[in-house]
Scaffold this motif. Structure first.
Motif, PDB file in Angstrom:
ATOM      1  N   HIS A 470       0.802  -1.219   0.000  1.00 62.23           N
ATOM      2  CA  HIS A 470       0.000   0.000   0.000  1.00 62.23           C
ATOM      3  C   HIS A 470       0.836   1.271   0.000  1.00 62.23           C
ATOM      4  O   HIS A 470       0.392   2.312  -0.502  1.00 62.23           O
ATOM      5  N   TRP A 471       2.033   1.193   0.523  1.00 56.65           N
ATOM      6  CA  TRP A 471       2.901   2.378   0.529  1.00 56.65           C
ATOM      7  C   TRP A 471       3.270   2.832  -0.882  1.00 56.65           C
ATOM      8  O   TRP A 471       3.651   3.976  -1.101  1.00 56.65           O
ATOM      9  N   ILE A 472       3.134   1.928  -1.851  1.00 56.43           N
ATOM     10  CA  ILE A 472       3.583   2.245  -3.212  1.00 56.43           C
ATOM     11  C   ILE A 472       2.707   3.297  -3.873  1.00 56.43           C
ATOM     12  O   ILE A 472       3.126   3.974  -4.823  1.00 56.43           O
ATOM     13  N   ASP A 473       1.477   3.476  -3.343  1.00 50.82           N
ATOM     14  CA  ASP A 473       0.580   4.439  -3.977  1.00 50.82           C
ATOM     15  C   ASP A 473       0.977   5.890  -3.718  1.00 50.82           C
ATOM     16  O   ASP A 473       0.367   6.809  -4.267  1.00 50.82           O
ATOM     17  N   THR A 474       2.003   6.072  -2.897  1.00 47.87           N
ATOM     18  CA  THR A 474       2.456   7.441  -2.616  1.00 47.87           C
ATOM     19  C   THR A 474       3.590   7.884  -3.534  1.00 47.87           C
ATOM     20  O   THR A 474       4.043   9.027  -3.429  1.00 47.87           O
ATOM     21  N   LEU A 475       4.063   6.984  -4.402  1.00 45.66           N
ATOM     22  CA  LEU A 475       5.129   7.367  -5.329  1.00 45.66           C
ATOM     23  C   LEU A 475       4.548   8.322  -6.365  1.00 45.66           C
ATOM     24  O   LEU A 475       3.707   7.930  -7.180  1.00 45.66           O
ATOM     25  N   PRO A 476       5.009   9.577  -6.406  1.00 44.06           N
ATOM     26  CA  PRO A 476       4.290  10.617  -7.163  1.00 44.06           C
ATOM     27  C   PRO A 476       4.381  10.490  -8.675  1.00 44.06           C
ATOM     28  O   PRO A 476       3.540  11.039  -9.383  1.00 44.06           O
ATOM     29  N   GLU A 477       5.389   9.769  -9.200  1.00 43.23           N
ATOM     30  CA  GLU A 477       5.589   9.700 -10.649  1.00 43.23           C
ATOM     31  C   GLU A 477       5.102   8.391 -11.258  1.00 43.23           C
ATOM     32  O   GLU A 477       5.250   8.184 -12.472  1.00 43.23           O
ATOM     33  N   MET A 478       4.544   7.497 -10.454  1.00 43.06           N
ATOM     34  CA  MET A 478       4.184   6.169 -10.934  1.00 43.06           C
ATOM     35  C   MET A 478       3.150   6.238 -12.061  1.00 43.06           C
ATOM     36  O   MET A 478       2.079   6.815 -11.921  1.00 43.06           O
ATOM     37  N   GLN A 479       3.507   5.630 -13.205  1.00 40.74           N
ATOM     38  CA  GLN A 479       2.609   5.582 -14.354  1.00 40.74           C
ATOM     39  C   GLN A 479       2.250   4.161 -14.762  1.00 40.74           C
ATOM     40  O   GLN A 479       1.162   3.930 -15.295  1.00 40.74           O
ATOM     41  N   VAL A 480       3.156   3.224 -14.533  1.00 35.91           N
ATOM     42  CA  VAL A 480       2.928   1.838 -14.921  1.00 35.91           C
ATOM     43  C   VAL A 480       3.256   0.948 -13.725  1.00 35.91           C
ATOM     44  O   VAL A 480       4.385   0.969 -13.226  1.00 35.91           O
ATOM     45  N   LEU A 481       2.275   0.176 -13.273  1.00 32.35           N
ATOM     46  CA  LEU A 481       2.484  -0.760 -12.169  1.00 32.35           C
ATOM     47  C   LEU A 481       1.983  -2.124 -12.610  1.00 32.35           C
ATOM     48  O   LEU A 481       0.785  -2.317 -12.855  1.00 32.35           O
ATOM     49  N   VAL A 482       2.900  -3.088 -12.722  1.00 32.98           N
ATOM     50  CA  VAL A 482       2.564  -4.441 -13.164  1.00 32.98           C
ATOM     51  C   VAL A 482       3.033  -5.422 -12.089  1.00 32.98           C
ATOM     52  O   VAL A 482       4.233  -5.532 -11.820  1.00 32.98           O
ATOM     53  N   LEU A 483       2.078  -6.119 -11.484  1.00 33.21           N
ATOM     54  CA  LEU A 483       2.374  -7.139 -10.474  1.00 33.21           C
ATOM     55  C   LEU A 483       1.730  -8.467 -10.849  1.00 33.21           C
ATOM     56  O   LEU A 483       1.612  -9.359 -10.021  1.00 33.21           O
ATOM     57  N   ARG A 484       1.310  -8.637 -12.079  1.00 32.25           N
ATOM     58  CA  ARG A 484       0.559  -9.809 -12.515  1.00 32.25           C
ATOM     59  C   ARG A 484       1.370 -11.090 -12.324  1.00 32.25           C
ATOM     60  O   ARG A 484       2.595 -11.095 -12.296  1.00 32.25           O
ATOM     61  N   GLY A 485       0.652 -12.213 -12.176  1.00 30.13           N
ATOM     62  CA  GLY A 485       1.295 -13.519 -12.212  1.00 30.13           C
ATOM     63  C   GLY A 485       2.187 -13.799 -11.029  1.00 30.13           C
ATOM     64  O   GLY A 485       3.228 -14.446 -11.188  1.00 30.13           O
ATOM     65  N   ASN A 486       1.809 -13.342  -9.825  1.00 33.66           N
ATOM     66  CA  ASN A 486       2.538 -13.679  -8.612  1.00 33.66           C
ATOM     67  C   ASN A 486       1.594 -14.397  -7.657  1.00 33.66           C
ATOM     68  O   ASN A 486       0.559 -14.943  -8.073  1.00 33.66           O
ATOM     69  N   LYS A 487       1.923 -14.387  -6.376  1.00 33.51           N
ATOM     70  CA  LYS A 487       1.080 -15.017  -5.354  1.00 33.51           C
ATOM     71  C   LYS A 487       0.731 -14.004  -4.276  1.00 33.51           C
ATOM     72  O   LYS A 487       0.648 -14.337  -3.092  1.00 33.51           O
ATOM     73  N   LEU A 488       0.510 -12.771  -4.694  1.00 31.94           N
ATOM     74  CA  LEU A 488       0.171 -11.714  -3.750  1.00 31.94           C
ATOM     75  C   LEU A 488      -1.266 -11.884  -3.291  1.00 31.94           C
ATOM     76  O   LEU A 488      -2.123 -12.360  -4.043  1.00 31.94           O
ATOM     77  N   ASN A 489      -1.545 -11.447  -2.050  1.00 30.60           N
ATOM     78  CA  ASN A 489      -2.872 -11.674  -1.504  1.00 30.60           C
ATOM     79  C   ASN A 489      -3.318 -10.472  -0.685  1.00 30.60           C
ATOM     80  O   ASN A 489      -2.649  -9.440  -0.652  1.00 30.60           O
TER      81      ASN A 489
END
Length: 729
Positions: A470-489
């Motif tokens: 959840h902390w990643i949503d504070t990165l001000p320049e983020m344009q592309v976030l890809v976390l597909r195909g893991n085991k995140l829950n």
């Protein structure tokens, strides 16, 4: 009038009090020459008005300046045509009208200026052809007619100008062959013909210009081989023929040009091996051979190029290991070998090149570990090792070895272990981190929050575990976030009340184990997905500023497509194949710039929001394999860009909307909903029995082409990789 004009600034007189020179360059003058009394300056020999703000036409009365030797009206805002009357100033030796807004043809009357030495008409809007009469001005030393819109052939008479030292005709629309007669210009030192539409072979006769220092023929339509006669150009320092259709091998004789500083053969159709004799060019600083069909191994003799700063060999068919001798190139700053067929281990010797800024070895077949010593390259801005067979752990030091690092691409290898946790807290300039397609384990390190400039984060297709960061949503320049195909829950909901992901354009969390409701609090903060005109004029792709184009893999109609470059208009949300439940939030309807939305294979319930009709650019909508109920909103037929929909395997009922793009969808878009009726299904609305009606075959969807991907084939996008060089003209 209390002082004599001869004492005024910029005014020079002879012993008789006649004004002979008027130099008011860079004097902040503005206005026109309409009321200038040319007839009062019959003794004037020099008129210099360059770098002012004088506008309007050049008056025809200029012919009164019959004794003029030097005329410089450059870098103003003169417009209109060049007056024919300039041809009456017979004593002119320098005529400089460059950097204005002049249009029309070059006046044929210039043929009368037989004393002319310097002619500059560049950076205007001149059209038509180059007057053949210029070939009679035998005293010409410098001619610059570049950056106009001139057409037709280069006059062969130019070859008569035996005193000519510099000839600039670049950035026009000149056509036809390069005249053989240019080989007669024995005094020529500079020949710039690049960025035209010249065709045919490069004449062997150019090898006769033995005083030539700079030869630029790039960005034309030249064909045939590189002339072996170039071996005679012993004074040549720059040889640039990039972006043509040249074929054949690189002549080994070029190894005799010991004065060469730059050699640019990129973007041609050259074949064969790189000659070992190139290693003799001890003064060479830039070697551009990229985008050809060169094969064989990289000559170890290139390690003798002790002055080399840029070695650009990407997109060829080079094979074998990278020679250890290249470690001798201690001045090297740019070393790009991606998109070849190179094999062997990571070249440890290259780590001696401590001035490296760009190191790109991606899309080859390199094996083995990446040594920790790579972190000695503290000036690196781009490290691209993606799509090889590299193994072992990702060196922890890659997170903090360089304040300059902007791009770290290790995707599509066999790295295992954890993601580095050592990301710099201060002066962290990392912009793109791509670790997709490895075997990385563990959680996403919270130290990534130090990467405040991060715009692209692709950790997809690994074995990562833990909850959503959840902390990643504070990165001000983020344009592309890809976390597909893991085991995140876990869930995506956050208590953070600050603006989140305001620049995000691509979000792919598919094929994980996320649960709970869809994150409506995120959707209402996706400002970049709400604005329909976000890109700066002329900007097509992300990245590129650091000699690197970002890539991303998305799924369209079940096909995994890796875009070679990320278009700035590519906007995607893919939350498919998770365990999300509850209703689709209305806030998604605010994302007016969204083109791809995939919420399939979850446990979503409720009805399809009518607000989805606000997504006016939507091309791809997949809500299949959920528990959605109700009717398909008739408002969706207003989505004129919609090329693919999938509502299958839900609990929908009622009539399928008619009209618009819905008339183009086949059975497979709606199957598995027992309550649906109407075209293209065989079940008519209002009938209890199924009756036949004309339908498209279920396989017809395979022929639909999303407009966003028109022109792409599977082969051209999967495993593709784009790489841009800013220094090629």
């Amino acid at each position: 009038m209390s002082t004599a004009p001869c004492t005024w600034y910029g005014v020079h007189c002879n012993d008789h009090g006649d004004v002979i020179k008027l130099n008011l360059s860079t004097s902040r003058l503005n206005g026109t020459l309409k009321n200038f009394t040319f007839s009062s300056f019959t003794s004037l020999t020099h008129l210099e008005l360059r770098q002012n703000d004088v506008f309007g036409s050049i008056p025809v009365e200029i012919f009164y300046l019959s004794k003029l030797v030097f005329l410089d009206l450059s870098s103003n805002r003169f417009s209109g045509t060049i007056p024919q009357e300039i041809g009456m100033i017979m004593k002119l030796e320098t005529l400089s009208l460059h950097s204005n807004n002049l249009d029309g043809h070059i006046p044929a009357s210039l043929r009368n200026l037989t004393n002319l030495i310097n002619l500059r008409l560049d950076s205007n809007k001149l059209s038509g052809f180059i007057p053949p009469e210029l070939g009679n001005l035998e005293n010409l030393v410098k001619v610059n007619i570049s950056v106009n819109v001139l057409t037709a052939h280069i006059p062969s008479g130019i070859g008569n100008l035996t005193k000519l030292s510099e000839l600039y005709l670049f950035r026009n629309n000149l056509t036809g062959p390069i005249p053989l007669s240019l080989g007669n210009l024995s005094s020529l030192k500079t020949l710039y013909l690049y960025s035209n539409r010249l065709s045919g072979p490069i004449p062997d006769e150019l090898g006769n210009m033995k005083n030539l220092i700079r030869l630029l023929l790039g960005r034309n339509q030249l064909t045939g081989p590189i002339p072996a006669s170039f071996r005679n150009l012993s004074k040549l320092k720059i040889l640039d023929v990039h972006e043509n259709f040249l074929s054949g091998v690189i002549p080994p004789e070029l190894g005799k040009l010991e004065s060469l500083i730059q050699l640019a053969f990129s973007h041609n159709e050259l074949t064969g091996q790189i000659p070992a004799s190139i290693g003799n060019l001890s003064k060479l600083e830039q070697l551009y051979l990229n985008d050809n069909q060169s094969n064989g191994s990289i000559p170890k003799e290139l390690g003798n190029l002790s002055s080399l700063v840029e070695l650009i060999l990407f997109i060829n068919r080079l094979s074998g290991p990278i020679p250890d001798s290249l470690g001798n190139l201690i001045k090297l700053e740019q070393f790009t070998l991606h998109d070849n067929k190179l094999s062997g281990y990571f070249p440890k010797a290259i780590l001696n090149c401590r001035k490296l800024i760009y190191l790109t070895l991606g899309n080859n077949s390199l094996v083995g570990h990446v040594p920790e010593s790579v972190c000695k390259l503290r000036l690196l801005e781009t490290l691209h090792l993606g799509n090889n067979w590299l193994t072992g752990n990702v060196p922890q030091c890659l997170g903090n070895f360089s304040h300059e690092l902007r791009v770290l691409d290790l995707r599509l290898n066999r790295f295992h272990g954890s993601i580095p946790t050592t990301f710099l807290k201060q002066n962290n300039n990392l912009r793109s981190l791509n670790l997709n397609g490895n075997q990385l384990q563990g959680s996403i390190p919270e130290t990534l929050i130090n990467c405040r400039n991060l715009a692209v984060l692709d950790l997809g297709n690994n074995k990562l575990t833990g909850g959503f960061p959840h902390w990643i949503d504070t990165l001000p320049e983020m344009q592309v976030l890809v976390l597909r195909g893991n085991k995140l829950n876990g869930t995506l909901h956050t208590s953070n009340t600050k603006p989140l992901f305001q620049k995000l354009r691509i979000l792919d969390l598919s094929s994980n184990e996320f649960t709970g409701l869809l994150p409506s609090n995120y959707f209402k903060n996706f400002k970049a997905l709400m604005a329909m005109d976000r890109a700066a004029p002329g900007v097509l792709y992300m990245g590129g500023k650091f000699m690197y184009d970002d890539t991303v893999e998305i799924v369209v109609k079940g096909l995994r497509l890796e875009l070679q470059k990320i278009l700035v208009i590519c906007t995607t949300i893919d939350l498919s194949v998770n365990r999300f439940e509850g209703e689709i939030p209305d806030t998604i309807g605010q994302l007016r710039a969204l083109r791809f939305l995939n919420l399939s294979h979850n446990s979503l319930s409720g009805s399809i929001p009518t607000h989805l009709s606000n997504l006016v650019l939507l091309e791809h909508l997949d809500l299949s394999s959920n528990k959605i109920v109700g009717e398909i909103p008739v408002q969706l037929k207003s989505l004129t860009f919609l090329a693919f929909v999938n509502f299958s395997q839900n609990q929908l009922h009622g009539a399928i909307p008619e009209g618009g793009q819905f008339n183009t969808f086949g059975n497979s878009s709606f199957q598995g909903n027992n309550g649906l009726c109407g075209f293209p299904l065989t079940k008519n609305c209002g009938d209890d029995d199924e009756t036949f009606s004309p339908t498209r075959g279920e396989d017809d969807d395979e022929d639909d082409n999303d407009s966003f991907f028109n022109g792409f084939s599977w082969e051209s996008v999967v495993w593709g990789y784009g790489f841009g060089m800013f220094f090629f003209f």
